[in-house]
Design a protein around this motif. Sequence first.
Motif, mmCIF file in Angstrom:
data_model
loop_
_atom_site.group_PDB
_atom_site.id
_atom_site.type_symbol
_atom_site.label_atom_id
_atom_site.label_comp_id
_atom_site.label_asym_id
_atom_site.label_seq_id
_atom_site.Cartn_x
_atom_site.Cartn_y
_atom_site.Cartn_z
ATOM 1 N N ARG A 130 -32.526 6.882 4.368
ATOM 2 C CA ARG A 130 -31.830 7.443 3.089
ATOM 3 C C ARG A 130 -30.483 7.359 3.505
ATOM 4 N NH1 ARG A 130 -34.065 11.504 -0.334
ATOM 5 N NH2 ARG A 130 -36.426 11.924 -0.213
ATOM 6 N N ALA A 131 -30.001 7.241 4.203
ATOM 7 C CA ALA A 131 -28.287 6.997 5.015
ATOM 8 C C ALA A 131 -28.232 5.153 5.449
ATOM 9 C CB ALA A 131 -28.178 7.549 6.435
ATOM 10 N N GLY A 132 -29.539 4.196 5.779
ATOM 11 C CA GLY A 132 -29.302 2.558 6.079
ATOM 12 C C GLY A 132 -28.717 2.590 7.687
ATOM 13 N N PRO A 141 -23.955 1.068 2.713
ATOM 14 C CA PRO A 141 -22.437 1.572 1.548
ATOM 15 C C PRO A 141 -23.472 1.690 -0.008
ATOM 16 C CG PRO A 141 -22.789 -0.800 2.548
ATOM 17 C CD PRO A 141 -23.289 0.173 2.448
ATOM 18 N N MET A 142 -24.496 0.543 -0.521
ATOM 19 C CA MET A 142 -25.247 0.995 -1.663
ATOM 20 C C MET A 142 -26.116 2.483 -2.067
ATOM 21 S SD MET A 142 -24.657 -1.715 -3.090
ATOM 22 C CE MET A 142 -25.580 -1.221 -4.621
ATOM 23 N N ARG A 143 -25.783 2.936 -0.280
ATOM 24 C CA ARG A 143 -26.623 4.420 -0.053
ATOM 25 C C ARG A 143 -25.968 5.527 -0.393
ATOM 26 N NH1 ARG A 143 -30.504 1.072 2.544
ATOM 27 N NH2 ARG A 143 -32.371 1.964 2.529
ATOM 28 N N THR A 144 -24.841 4.648 -0.107
ATOM 29 C CA THR A 144 -22.675 5.842 -0.642
ATOM 30 C C THR A 144 -22.686 5.975 -1.641
ATOM 31 O OG1 THR A 144 -22.935 5.375 1.944
ATOM 32 C CG2 THR A 144 -21.273 6.283 0.217
ATOM 33 N N LEU A 145 -22.686 4.705 -2.171
ATOM 34 C CA LEU A 145 -22.974 4.593 -3.637
ATOM 35 C C LEU A 145 -23.905 5.191 -4.799
ATOM 36 C CD1 LEU A 145 -22.142 0.767 -4.339
ATOM 37 C CD2 LEU A 145 -20.402 3.066 -4.789
ATOM 38 N N ASP A 146 -24.962 5.282 -4.393
ATOM 39 C CA ASP A 146 -26.349 5.939 -5.245
ATOM 40 C C ASP A 146 -25.858 7.032 -5.087
ATOM 41 O OD1 ASP A 146 -27.207 3.520 -6.000
ATOM 42 O OD2 ASP A 146 -29.042 3.548 -4.435
ATOM 43 N N GLY A 147 -25.583 7.678 -3.724
ATOM 44 C CA GLY A 147 -25.243 9.889 -3.508
ATOM 45 C C GLY A 147 -23.942 9.371 -4.709
ATOM 46 N N LEU A 148 -22.882 9.300 -4.122
ATOM 47 C CA LEU A 148 -21.905 9.146 -5.487
ATOM 48 C C LEU A 148 -22.603 9.552 -6.909
ATOM 49 C CD1 LEU A 148 -18.831 7.266 -3.553
ATOM 50 C CD2 LEU A 148 -19.355 9.328 -3.597
ATOM 51 N N ASP A 149 -23.267 8.461 -7.176
ATOM 52 C CA ASP A 149 -24.225 8.128 -8.857
ATOM 53 C C ASP A 149 -24.948 9.981 -8.692
ATOM 54 O OD1 ASP A 149 -22.199 6.160 -9.592
ATOM 55 O OD2 ASP A 149 -24.296 4.593 -9.009
ATOM 56 N N ARG A 150 -25.677 10.250 -8.118
ATOM 57 C CA ARG A 150 -26.578 11.234 -7.820
ATOM 58 C C ARG A 150 -25.592 13.338 -7.947
ATOM 59 N NH1 ARG A 150 -29.863 11.812 -3.782
ATOM 60 N NH2 ARG A 150 -29.316 9.993 -2.703
ATOM 61 N N MET A 151 -24.335 12.652 -7.189
ATOM 62 C CA MET A 151 -24.003 13.398 -6.913
ATOM 63 C C MET A 151 -22.737 13.962 -7.700
ATOM 64 S SD MET A 151 -21.091 14.896 -4.419
ATOM 65 C CE MET A 151 -21.766 15.438 -3.053
ATOM 66 N N ALA A 152 -22.188 12.969 -8.905
ATOM 67 C CA ALA A 152 -21.469 12.763 -10.252
ATOM 68 C C ALA A 152 -22.234 13.298 -11.271
ATOM 69 C CB ALA A 152 -21.515 11.540 -10.659
ATOM 70 N N ALA A 191 -18.445 3.449 5.183
ATOM 71 C CA ALA A 191 -19.507 2.819 5.064
ATOM 72 C C ALA A 191 -20.093 1.482 5.576
ATOM 73 C CB ALA A 191 -20.441 3.308 3.836
ATOM 74 N N GLY A 192 -21.122 1.099 6.209
ATOM 75 C CA GLY A 192 -21.304 0.156 6.322
ATOM 76 C C GLY A 192 -21.217 -0.120 8.087
ATOM 77 N N LEU A 193 -20.514 -0.771 8.831
ATOM 78 C CA LEU A 193 -20.686 -0.776 10.589
ATOM 79 C C LEU A 193 -19.405 0.524 11.269
ATOM 80 C CD1 LEU A 193 -20.533 -4.232 11.220
ATOM 81 C CD2 LEU A 193 -21.968 -2.465 11.354
ATOM 82 N N VAL A 194 -20.137 1.666 10.544
ATOM 83 C CA VAL A 194 -19.479 2.713 10.730
ATOM 84 C C VAL A 194 -19.074 3.054 12.435
ATOM 85 C CG1 VAL A 194 -19.901 3.691 9.320
ATOM 86 C CG2 VAL A 194 -21.208 4.339 10.938
#
Length: 273
Positions: A70-72, A88-99, A23-26
């Motif tokens: 949704r992706a930033g 990357p915060m959206r990635t983290l939030d998505g991982l938490d929701r998937m978890a 994430a970040g500068l992809v």
Amino acid sequence: MTTPNTPPSRGELLRHLVTTRIAGLVATPREVNLRHYTELVEGNRRYWLGLDLGDRWKSAEDVLAVLAERAGVEADPAHRAGQDTIDPMRTLDGLDRMAALLRDAAARRSRVLVATGHPGGLLDVHRAIAEALRAAGAEIVDIPRGLRVTEGDDDTKGQVRQFGGVAVLESGATLWHTHAPQPMSAILDALKESGQAWPDLVVADHGWAGRAGQHGIPTAAFADCNDPALFLGEAEGTITVTVPLDDHIEDARDYAPMTAYLLATAGLTPRSR
């Protein structure tokens, strides 16, 4: 993070996502993203990833607005070329929701189907999820044998196989990178024909995820910012969770800390119990 399999803290993982460009500068160019958004709204089914998006998305700018939320990705439509971003915060939030979905699936001993159209990048991520769910008491769906996809583009045709609990498309003894929904359709059709229940949850990406969600199956997906359909599916409620990330970084081993975080947050590793 002392080892790749040690669950990192949220802050450690945030730094890792940016450093490895998960994430970040992809690496995905902005012009590729915008071209894919345009192809989607112009009705190119290849970019719908198994979803039925109808005529609800009228312009690439409408799609861009959802991806920015949704992706930033960069929200400014005037940004036409160069670098794009995933927050990357959206990635983290998505991982938490998937978890949360994985935790519930383990608690309910649900039937879960795990699949990937991106074996070069995400196979180990999906394999670890399947193994952890099975160890926690969930049932990993064994796909019927002998499934083949014979129609479509070259990246659609092949045999639908399962390795380490993960469904993939194989062609010419090679695991195939595919955006196609046909392999998931083949699995669901075969399960129905054999009298088996469909999964309670699908964990997947690309067309595997889109087609499962389109059939009403709760679906947790990983998606790159150049694959807008799954984010639109999440916005419309067809996909349950979409985690934004670069789905093919330089070294796939760098996904290991992210996977460890996901499983620990889901309560699926010894350290987190």
